[in-house]
Write a protein that holds these residues in place. Sequence first.
Motif, PDB file in Angstrom:
ATOM      1  N   ASP A 335       0.735  -1.182  -0.056  1.00 57.55           N
ATOM      2  CA  ASP A 335       0.079  -0.210   0.157  1.00 57.55           C
ATOM      3  C   ASP A 335       0.879   1.407   0.092  1.00 57.55           C
ATOM      4  OD1 ASP A 335      -1.858   2.076   0.216  1.00 57.55           O
ATOM      5  OD2 ASP A 335      -2.124   1.761   2.351  1.00 57.55           O
ATOM      6  N   PRO A 336       1.045   1.644  -1.227  1.00 57.51           N
ATOM      7  CA  PRO A 336       2.346   2.997  -1.288  1.00 57.51           C
ATOM      8  C   PRO A 336       1.549   4.341  -0.564  1.00 57.51           C
ATOM      9  CG  PRO A 336       1.335   2.383  -3.394  1.00 57.51           C
ATOM     10  CD  PRO A 336       0.836   1.304  -2.558  1.00 57.51           C
ATOM     11  N   GLU A 337       0.132   4.467  -0.844  1.00 57.01           N
ATOM     12  CA  GLU A 337      -0.459   5.515  -0.494  1.00 57.01           C
ATOM     13  C   GLU A 337       0.082   6.590   0.658  1.00 57.01           C
ATOM     14  OE1 GLU A 337      -2.439   7.195  -2.798  1.00 57.01           O
ATOM     15  OE2 GLU A 337      -2.309   5.429  -4.202  1.00 57.01           O
ATOM     16  N   PRO A 338       0.205   6.046   1.851  1.00 58.27           N
ATOM     17  CA  PRO A 338       0.709   6.600   3.003  1.00 58.27           C
ATOM     18  C   PRO A 338       2.014   7.177   2.600  1.00 58.27           C
ATOM     19  CG  PRO A 338      -0.326   4.719   3.676  1.00 58.27           C
ATOM     20  CD  PRO A 338      -0.152   4.404   2.398  1.00 58.27           C
ATOM     21  N   LEU A 339       2.879   6.476   2.242  1.00 58.23           N
ATOM     22  CA  LEU A 339       4.318   6.900   1.856  1.00 58.23           C
ATOM     23  C   LEU A 339       4.046   7.937   0.790  1.00 58.23           C
ATOM     24  CD1 LEU A 339       6.326   3.621   1.696  1.00 58.23           C
ATOM     25  CD2 LEU A 339       6.485   5.332   3.402  1.00 58.23           C
ATOM     26  N   LEU A 340       3.253   7.779  -0.098  1.00 61.25           N
ATOM     27  CA  LEU A 340       3.291   8.884  -1.316  1.00 61.25           C
ATOM     28  C   LEU A 340       2.964  10.188  -0.557  1.00 61.25           C
ATOM     29  CD1 LEU A 340       3.159   9.960  -4.117  1.00 61.25           C
ATOM     30  CD2 LEU A 340       0.690   9.165  -4.427  1.00 61.25           C
ATOM     31  N   LYS A 341       1.847  10.307   0.429  1.00 61.24           N
ATOM     32  CA  LYS A 341       1.307  11.417   1.195  1.00 61.24           C
ATOM     33  C   LYS A 341       2.453  12.138   1.885  1.00 61.24           C
ATOM     34  CE  LYS A 341      -3.503  11.082   1.537  1.00 61.24           C
ATOM     35  NZ  LYS A 341      -3.629   9.974   0.733  1.00 61.24           N
ATOM     36  N   ALA A 342       3.436  11.078   2.412  1.00 62.33           N
ATOM     37  CA  ALA A 342       4.478  11.761   3.224  1.00 62.33           C
ATOM     38  C   ALA A 342       5.785  12.346   2.476  1.00 62.33           C
ATOM     39  CB  ALA A 342       4.902  10.873   4.342  1.00 62.33           C
ATOM     40  N   ILE A 343       5.779  11.799   1.227  1.00 61.64           N
ATOM     41  CA  ILE A 343       7.184  12.355   0.474  1.00 61.64           C
ATOM     42  C   ILE A 343       6.651  13.727  -0.314  1.00 61.64           C
ATOM     43  CG2 ILE A 343       8.430  11.570  -1.523  1.00 61.64           C
ATOM     44  CD1 ILE A 343       8.180   8.788  -0.382  1.00 61.64           C
ATOM     45  N   ARG A 344       7.327  14.618   0.347  1.00 57.59           N
ATOM     46  CA  ARG A 344       7.008  16.135  -0.241  1.00 57.59           C
ATOM     47  C   ARG A 344       7.941  16.266  -1.454  1.00 57.59           C
ATOM     48  NH1 ARG A 344       4.860  19.952   2.441  1.00 57.59           N
ATOM     49  NH2 ARG A 344       6.679  21.371   2.128  1.00 57.59           N
ATOM     50  N   HIS A 345       9.217  15.906  -1.577  1.00 51.82           N
ATOM     51  CA  HIS A 345      10.177  16.113  -2.543  1.00 51.82           C
ATOM     52  C   HIS A 345      10.871  14.967  -3.439  1.00 51.82           C
ATOM     53  CE1 HIS A 345      10.055  19.813  -0.246  1.00 51.82           C
ATOM     54  NE2 HIS A 345      10.796  19.239   0.635  1.00 51.82           N
ATOM     55  N   ALA A 346      10.128  15.027  -4.564  1.00 49.49           N
ATOM     56  CA  ALA A 346      10.429  13.854  -5.494  1.00 49.49           C
ATOM     57  C   ALA A 346      10.146  14.324  -6.969  1.00 49.49           C
ATOM     58  CB  ALA A 346       9.934  12.580  -5.299  1.00 49.49           C
ATOM     59  N   GLY A 347      11.086  13.945  -7.933  1.00 54.62           N
ATOM     60  CA  GLY A 347      10.743  14.147  -9.261  1.00 54.62           C
ATOM     61  C   GLY A 347       9.304  13.441  -9.748  1.00 54.62           C
ATOM     62  N   SER A 348       9.239  12.182  -9.728  1.00 53.07           N
ATOM     63  CA  SER A 348       8.160  11.391 -10.152  1.00 53.07           C
ATOM     64  C   SER A 348       8.519  10.056  -9.129  1.00 53.07           C
ATOM     65  CB  SER A 348       8.429  10.779 -11.627  1.00 53.07           C
ATOM     66  OG  SER A 348       7.417  10.150 -11.866  1.00 53.07           O
ATOM     67  N   VAL A 349       7.146   9.481  -8.653  1.00 54.10           N
ATOM     68  CA  VAL A 349       7.006   8.424  -7.871  1.00 54.10           C
ATOM     69  C   VAL A 349       6.541   7.286  -8.425  1.00 54.10           C
ATOM     70  CG1 VAL A 349       6.237   7.680  -5.679  1.00 54.10           C
ATOM     71  CG2 VAL A 349       6.670  10.099  -5.998  1.00 54.10           C
ATOM     72  N   PHE A 350       6.744   6.210  -8.257  1.00 53.91           N
ATOM     73  CA  PHE A 350       6.235   4.941  -8.811  1.00 53.91           C
ATOM     74  C   PHE A 350       5.774   3.842  -7.894  1.00 53.91           C
ATOM     75  CE2 PHE A 350       8.383   6.032 -12.997  1.00 53.91           C
ATOM     76  CZ  PHE A 350       9.046   6.886 -12.652  1.00 53.91           C
ATOM     77  N   LEU A 351       4.638   3.624  -8.192  1.00 54.34           N
ATOM     78  CA  LEU A 351       3.686   3.168  -7.048  1.00 54.34           C
ATOM     79  C   LEU A 351       3.629   1.566  -6.846  1.00 54.34           C
ATOM     80  CD1 LEU A 351       0.854   5.724  -6.841  1.00 54.34           C
ATOM     81  CD2 LEU A 351       2.947   5.801  -5.459  1.00 54.34           C
ATOM     82  N   GLY A 352       3.990   1.006  -5.943  1.00 52.13           N
ATOM     83  CA  GLY A 352       3.661  -0.441  -5.864  1.00 52.13           C
ATOM     84  C   GLY A 352       4.668  -1.224  -6.864  1.00 52.13           C
ATOM     85  N   ARG A 353       4.543  -2.731  -6.537  1.00 49.84           N
ATOM     86  CA  ARG A 353       5.589  -3.780  -6.813  1.00 49.84           C
ATOM     87  C   ARG A 353       5.672  -3.594  -8.376  1.00 49.84           C
ATOM     88  NH1 ARG A 353       6.396  -5.091  -1.642  1.00 49.84           N
ATOM     89  NH2 ARG A 353       4.680  -5.801  -0.473  1.00 49.84           N
ATOM     90  N   MET A 354       4.417  -3.345  -9.085  1.00 58.25           N
ATOM     91  CA  MET A 354       4.498  -3.795 -10.623  1.00 58.25           C
ATOM     92  C   MET A 354       4.954  -2.482 -11.399  1.00 58.25           C
ATOM     93  SD  MET A 354       4.134  -7.041 -10.815  1.00 58.25           S
ATOM     94  CE  MET A 354       3.666  -7.318 -12.277  1.00 58.25           C
ATOM     95  N   THR A 355       5.419  -1.344 -10.754  1.00 58.01           N
ATOM     96  CA  THR A 355       5.623  -0.015 -11.679  1.00 58.01           C
ATOM     97  C   THR A 355       7.182   0.121 -11.425  1.00 58.01           C
ATOM     98  OG1 THR A 355       3.602   0.556 -10.550  1.00 58.01           O
ATOM     99  CG2 THR A 355       4.785   2.246 -11.724  1.00 58.01           C
ATOM    100  N   PRO A 356       8.074  -0.864 -12.231  1.00 58.03           N
ATOM    101  CA  PRO A 356       9.348  -0.344 -12.389  1.00 58.03           C
ATOM    102  C   PRO A 356       9.732   1.065 -13.176  1.00 58.03           C
ATOM    103  CG  PRO A 356       8.976  -1.896 -14.349  1.00 58.03           C
ATOM    104  CD  PRO A 356       7.518  -1.773 -13.355  1.00 58.03           C
ATOM    105  N   GLU A 357      10.429   1.883 -12.517  1.00 62.93           N
ATOM    106  CA  GLU A 357      10.976   3.083 -12.952  1.00 62.93           C
ATOM    107  C   GLU A 357      11.045   3.060 -14.587  1.00 62.93           C
ATOM    108  OE1 GLU A 357      13.058   6.231 -14.859  1.00 62.93           O
ATOM    109  OE2 GLU A 357      13.980   4.211 -14.365  1.00 62.93           O
ATOM    110  N   ALA A 358      11.428   2.195 -15.165  1.00 56.81           N
ATOM    111  CA  ALA A 358      11.593   2.174 -16.566  1.00 56.81           C
ATOM    112  C   ALA A 358      10.392   2.302 -17.498  1.00 56.81           C
ATOM    113  CB  ALA A 358      12.323   1.027 -17.050  1.00 56.81           C
TER     114      ALA A 358
END
Lengths: 429, 429
Positions: A335-358
């Motif tokens: 469940d990446p949502e709580p972490l997403l809410k708490a991360i204020r500074h990032a260029g792009s965020v990739f959520l969950g196990r099936m979202t590789p940055e590539a």
Amino acid sequence: MQQLSTSDQNFTAQFRKLVNARRESDADVALQVTDILREVRARGDAALEEYSMRYDGHALTIDDDWVITPERCKDAYDGLDSELRGALELAADRIRAYHEAQLPPDRDFTDAAGVRQGAIWRPVDAAGLYVPGGRAAYPSSLLMNAIPAKVAGVERLVVTTPTPKGESNPLVLAAAHIAGIDEIWRVGGAQAVAALAYGTDRIEKVDVITGPGNAWVAEAKRQLYGVVGIDMVAGPSEILVIADKDNNPEWIAADLLSQAEHDPTSQSILITDDATFGALVEDCIDLQLATLATSKTAKASWDEHGAIIVVGSLDEAPALANELAAEHVELAVADPEPLLKAIRHAGSVFLGRMTPEAVGDYVAGPNHVLPTGRRARFASGLSVLDFMKRTSFISLDEAALGAIGPAAVALAHAEGLPAHAKSVELRLK
Amino acid sequence: MQQLSTSDQNFTAQFRKLVNARRESDADVALQVTDILREVRARGDAALEEYSMRYDGHALTIDDDWVITPERCKDAYDGLDSELRGALELAADRIRAYHEAQLPPDRDFTDAAGVRQGAIWRPVDAAGLYVPGGRAAYPSSLLMNAIPAKVAGVERLVVTTPTPKGESNPLVLAAAHIAGIDEIWRVGGAQAVAALAYGTDRIEKVDVITGPGNAWVAEAKRQLYGVVGIDMVAGPSEILVIADKDNNPEWIAADLLSQAEHDPTSQSILITDDATFGALVEDCIDLQLATLATSKTAKASWDEHGAIIVVGSLDEAPALANELAAEHVELAVADPEPLLKAIRHAGSVFLGRMTPEAVGDYVAGPNHVLPTGRRARFASGLSVLDFMKRTSFISLDEAALGAIGPAAVALAHAEGLPAHAKSVELRLK
């Protein structure tokens, strides 16, 4: 590669060192670039001819040496195998759809005082896009820069790219065909950026310059900021993966290496709450490096700048992520949502196990041109806004000026600007 | 002052000269600023103490020498006469309302391929606002910079301002109280900008620096762009008034002088389709200059940089306006809409005969920090966006990765990035 643990007594100092370690600026590059900009400004195409011969071994003699025609781009496109052509088209379509929804609305309203006000967004007239030659000639990068400009409505879209010993990359030309590039000039380096900013007899100047490049290109853009608009000051690229033990360590290892293989200055960092999982990822990285075609670059990056940080709980991760302000952040948890809410500074965020940055580098849709080197603290990824500008407007009638004009008069007098006051007072009479 | 007419044979050359005439860059300033930045970065507060003594005659000895407290700002506010206090409050309320409506919406959607994607706007953690001392200490400028930052949600808003011989401007302090400034540091010049960007023992660093200043301040911001975000590269300010003969020439003269009185490098240009009206405006300017308290500055600007351009028809005006890309454009005609549509490059446009530019400086609502020196070709006025940044996000499940992942794999292999490909392939198995 460094191993850190938040339970270490000196963690804060170690982490601070990691955050501040990579140096970007190089005074030598800055001075060389200043010289190149001055030469191109003063001598135009003649300077370009000299630099092209010196740095790219490419003679700019006849007209054909200077440009790659739209016809050649079309030929490159037609010559692609169908899988690659389909992949480029899918990428272009998805990037276009995402950026079309980004177009900002105009504003036009009249408030209670009777003051009509608002703002109109318009594209710049011309944009220049730098495309590196050689190893870093990425068709995906051309699409990510050119499509937002086209969506913004830019009428003239110009590419400059070096063609070392005359060679160009057919995939890049095919991408230029898909994106609808208007002109391609075969010049590279800081001299190409100077030509775009100042103009030469052959190359008409542009208003905004974007696109990746080596240290000379990046420094040229930085020095010319203000003469033209630029996308951003680019630095070394980075990924931060936040992962619990329920991930496949092979996947996470590949994600970390996908950043490391870009450049020896790239940085890949894993934050995990499980030291054993961290050790498994490290082992997988060593295994994958053994067979990776890009292992020389990836190993240099991982050895020099890589890190595995073990935290007591993933609740500690957002504070560290906000210090790092990384270009890419993967949240490989259920469940990446709580972490997403708490991360204020990032260029792009990739959520969950099936979202590789590539997937974000190529086909997801959002832009892959993102703030690097901790600049996500204040900067955003490339968007249609980088190719547009806003003109505000104000309209008053006699009643509206009667309502707000006297306050302007009072403030103008208080600031010691009597002509400002007079321009309102005369109309209030 | 120059007189031009589009019917002159050599108009194009004359106009081109006018557009390119004002020089901004000063290599001496750039070198001095580089030194100051290096000193502050290396020696912190000790360097600030030396520069403050040297340039402002202000000793930074005890703690009280360093800061102006919120209590002192409150006192300054309480001490204002009620008309001025009301004017400042009206300005603040209107600026706040305009900028609140500017807050960008987040995006979060899932497309047909099952790819969830979007973007989140967040404020920067801390913003620094430079406020000049002396003549250019404008409370309106403080409001125009601070309120968008507050509206954006910036938690820490820091002002630096020189206090020459210890003196500060009570109106500026009152504006700081209204805007809710968190800290005021009594340092100025390039050294203050350096302290904001790098941090010192006393002054914690910020993420974005905005605000007007002299050539040293502007150059410091330019050099620090990339270390922090900045609002824009500022140059000399300008107004372009497009007016037909049905205007009161006194009004138009005051509008032109309201720009000229800012600085000897300011530029005021009138475009009119009636040579007689142009001559009347010129006469009115001479008359008004005779009694204007700021006439020394205004006359220097008008004599050196002012221009009256006579066109055959106002239809010719937009093309000239787009070349000039002026900070402020007044359309003093009965129906300004067609001209507004045709003017592509302008910082802010003032519509109709009853909208003098000065209302925009103080109370209309839109920001008065605007692109100068022809930068409206690519830059926008200050907005809440300057104090925010966008984080994009992507979320795929197995099905979505199955839909778009293979294209990413194909492109990664084609770009010679096998670890990128592997990070997707492993998950597709």
